[in-house]
Motif scaffolding. Sequence first.
Motif, PDB file in Angstrom:
ATOM      1  N   UNK A 290      -1.938   2.072   3.842  1.00  0.00           N
ATOM      2  CA  UNK A 290      -3.212   2.788   3.771  1.00  0.00           C
ATOM      3  C   UNK A 290      -3.014   4.211   3.278  1.00  0.00           C
ATOM      4  N   UNK A 291      -1.981   4.894   3.829  1.00  0.00           N
ATOM      5  CA  UNK A 291      -1.696   6.266   3.402  1.00  0.00           C
ATOM      6  C   UNK A 291      -1.370   6.323   1.916  1.00  0.00           C
ATOM      7  N   UNK A 292      -0.560   5.370   1.461  1.00  0.00           N
ATOM      8  CA  UNK A 292      -0.161   5.343   0.048  1.00  0.00           C
ATOM      9  C   UNK A 292      -1.385   5.172  -0.841  1.00  0.00           C
ATOM     10  N   UNK A 293      -2.242   4.207  -0.501  1.00  0.00           N
ATOM     11  CA  UNK A 293      -3.428   3.943  -1.309  1.00  0.00           C
ATOM     12  C   UNK A 293      -4.377   5.138  -1.316  1.00  0.00           C
TER      13      UNK A 293
ATOM     14  N   UNK B 107      -3.553   8.348  -0.827  1.00  0.00           N
ATOM     15  CA  UNK B 107      -2.972   9.437  -1.611  1.00  0.00           C
ATOM     16  C   UNK B 107      -3.072   9.169  -3.103  1.00  0.00           C
ATOM     17  N   UNK B 108      -2.818   7.935  -3.508  1.00  0.00           N
ATOM     18  CA  UNK B 108      -2.904   7.604  -4.930  1.00  0.00           C
ATOM     19  C   UNK B 108      -4.345   7.693  -5.418  1.00  0.00           C
ATOM     20  N   UNK B 109      -5.293   7.280  -4.575  1.00  0.00           N
ATOM     21  CA  UNK B 109      -6.708   7.367  -4.941  1.00  0.00           C
ATOM     22  C   UNK B 109      -7.133   8.823  -5.093  1.00  0.00           C
ATOM     23  N   UNK B 110      -6.656   9.686  -4.170  1.00  0.00           N
ATOM     24  CA  UNK B 110      -6.987  11.105  -4.256  1.00  0.00           C
ATOM     25  C   UNK B 110      -6.360  11.742  -5.494  1.00  0.00           C
TER      26      UNK B 110
END
Length: 283
Positions: free
Chosen positions: A79-82, A84-87
């Motif tokens: 969730x954190x990875x997704x 951060x990548x979305x941001x």
Amino acid sequence: MTIITRLLKEPLLHFLLIGAGIFVVFYAMNPAAKEETSDKRIEISEAEMAQMAQKFQTTWRRQPNDEELTVLIDSKVREHILVQEALSLSLDQNDAVIRQRLAQKMTFLITSAAGALTPSESDLRGYFEENSEQYASEPKLAFQQVFLAEQQDQAAFDEALSALNSGADPVSIGQRSMLPAEIRLSTRPAVDGMFGRGVFDAVLTAPTGTWHGPIQSGFGYHAVFVTELVQGELPEFAAVQDAVISDYREGKAQELTEEILKELRASYDVVLPDQAARDAITQ
């Protein structure tokens, strides 16, 4: 009294300090909130892991085993990875749902400061006195009514009222209807539910001991005779103290929210459409 002394006694200053404290605590307990947009480092804290375990226990009525905990942690990392990548791709910029959710969370963060307030008894009693109508019991009234007509005819109404106040039998006056001729001691919802909104207040202001009207209902016009009136009573403070505390905090939370948002807005350079653009929409 010095300015500093007055400031220290100002409740709003206390609210603002509490609000600032909550922001500090939030970032201290949620390091990911600072890191999601700053670098590639992802850290799952012990507090975050405990929250995941607690949620699992609430759902499954038991603690997760080691394998299940690993799955939960991996899911949170994902969730954190997704996020951060979305941001990093600015996918949040034009998403109304995300913006509204973030605004809601910020509002909750601000207003939750009121939950830490411990108002003094004098503050609560002052609030209770200023808002006494809010805690008073509902008035009740009983009355007789005669249905006069569906349409307004002042001359006919005056004649009917004169006859009623001269002792005429109410049954012989007015028109027949399915409405009860006598209404026992009732509250506003009961009367308005029967006759239409606003009738209770209209009858409440009618003089006692005489036929009065016309009173307009959802059916037409009536003559009324108030037979009993019980005014609302203000309870003792102790009986509604819990409700007063809740209402006081809710009111202060709204006040605090507006003050903090006002301060935050002052720190931004807000550019709005000019009047010509506004007129093009509103006219």
